[in-house]
Design an enzyme around this catalytic site. Sequence first.
Site, PDB file in Angstrom:
ATOM      1  N   HIS A   6       6.595  -1.095   3.761  1.00 22.41           N
ATOM      2  CA  HIS A   6       6.414  -2.535   4.137  1.00 22.41           C
ATOM      3  C   HIS A   6       5.522  -3.141   3.255  1.00 22.41           C
ATOM      4  O   HIS A   6       4.767  -2.911   2.401  1.00 22.41           O
ATOM      5  CB  HIS A   6       5.620  -2.584   5.476  1.00 22.41           C
ATOM      6  CG  HIS A   6       4.189  -1.825   5.517  1.00 22.41           C
ATOM      7  ND1 HIS A   6       4.233  -0.289   5.634  1.00 22.41           N
ATOM      8  CD2 HIS A   6       2.853  -2.238   5.499  1.00 22.41           C
ATOM      9  CE1 HIS A   6       3.050   0.141   5.593  1.00 22.41           C
ATOM     10  NE2 HIS A   6       2.360  -0.958   5.409  1.00 22.41           N
TER      11      HIS A   6
ATOM     12  N   ASN B 293       0.885  -1.044  -0.054  1.00 20.80           N
ATOM     13  CA  ASN B 293       0.160  -0.186  -0.043  1.00 20.80           C
ATOM     14  C   ASN B 293       0.889   1.141  -0.029  1.00 20.80           C
ATOM     15  O   ASN B 293       1.783   1.153   0.807  1.00 20.80           O
ATOM     16  CB  ASN B 293      -0.889   0.110   1.306  1.00 20.80           C
ATOM     17  CG  ASN B 293      -1.898  -1.178   0.969  1.00 20.80           C
ATOM     18  OD1 ASN B 293      -2.447  -1.501   0.081  1.00 20.80           O
ATOM     19  ND2 ASN B 293      -2.228  -1.594   2.411  1.00 20.80           N
TER      20      ASN B 293
HETATM   21  P1  AMP Z   1      -0.882  -0.420   5.948  1.00 22.34           P
HETATM   22  O1  AMP Z   1      -2.239   0.187   5.754  1.00 22.34           O
HETATM   23  O2  AMP Z   1      -0.496  -0.904   4.258  1.00 22.34           O
HETATM   24  O3  AMP Z   1       0.002   0.931   5.994  1.00 22.34           O
HETATM   25  O4  AMP Z   1      -0.465  -1.445   6.735  1.00 22.34           O
HETATM   26  C1  AMP Z   1      -0.019  -1.226   8.163  1.00 22.34           C
HETATM   27  C2  AMP Z   1      -0.176  -2.393   8.768  1.00 22.34           C
HETATM   28  O5  AMP Z   1       0.548  -2.387  10.053  1.00 22.34           O
HETATM   29  C3  AMP Z   1      -1.590  -2.857   9.373  1.00 22.34           C
HETATM   30  O6  AMP Z   1      -2.072  -4.009   8.806  1.00 22.34           O
HETATM   31  C4  AMP Z   1      -1.291  -2.793  10.830  1.00 22.34           C
HETATM   32  O7  AMP Z   1      -2.252  -3.897  11.279  1.00 22.34           O
HETATM   33  C5  AMP Z   1      -0.141  -3.233  11.134  1.00 22.34           C
HETATM   34  N1  AMP Z   1       0.415  -2.788  12.331  1.00 22.34           N
HETATM   35  C6  AMP Z   1       0.239  -1.549  12.972  1.00 22.34           C
HETATM   36  N2  AMP Z   1       0.708  -1.549  14.084  1.00 22.34           N
HETATM   37  C7  AMP Z   1       1.337  -2.697  14.169  1.00 22.34           C
HETATM   38  C8  AMP Z   1       2.326  -3.278  15.348  1.00 22.34           C
HETATM   39  N3  AMP Z   1       2.471  -2.540  16.418  1.00 22.34           N
HETATM   40  N4  AMP Z   1       2.847  -4.513  15.199  1.00 22.34           N
HETATM   41  C9  AMP Z   1       2.438  -5.263  14.074  1.00 22.34           C
HETATM   42  N5  AMP Z   1       1.737  -4.705  12.800  1.00 22.34           N
HETATM   43  C10 AMP Z   1       1.139  -3.528  13.094  1.00 22.34           C
END
Ligand code: AMP
Length: 126
Positions: A112, A99
């Site tokens: 990521h 994303n």
């Molecule tokens: P995006 O929406 O592509 O930016 O994805 C961000 C992702 O990070 C989401 O799927 C969240 O669930 C995940 N996320 C947010 N905080 C954490 C955390 N502390 N540990 C693991 N995953 C996380």
Amino acid sequence: MEEKAGAKAGWGSHKDPSCLFCKIVAGEIPAQLVDEGDYHVAFRDINPQAPTHILVIPKSHRRDITQYDEPQQLGELFRAASTIAAKEGLTNGFRLVVNTGDDGGQTVHHLHVHVLGGRIMTWPPG
Ligand code: AMP
Ligand code: ZN
């Protein structure tokens, strides 16, 4: 089990002190690590959207994929994602998602790669 990633240098070692994923790389916030290399860390998503949902991130902060000029390192990130999918037993397929920006639905502004698997994915995505 929660582990600390540890901060190994890589890709110029940019760090944004206010960035959640930089804090995970530094071991300041716990995460369920599944893999670590010189340039990347992988951990389980806190809000999984599939039976397997892992995030693969570069150790060095970049806001998103538009900030990369290093094709080799970017390639290693995707190779790590593919290797992790194999280790997770996703032999019948999986999905990688990057994303990017607001319209792309990015909520954490540290590049990521989502590794999603363990269920049948649909298309088009929402
Ligand atoms: P995006 O929406 O592509 O930016 O994805 C961000 C992702 O990070 C989401 O799927 C969240 O669930 C995940 N996320 C947010 N905080 C954490 C955390 N502390 N540990 C693991 N995953 C996380
Ligand atoms: Zn960061």
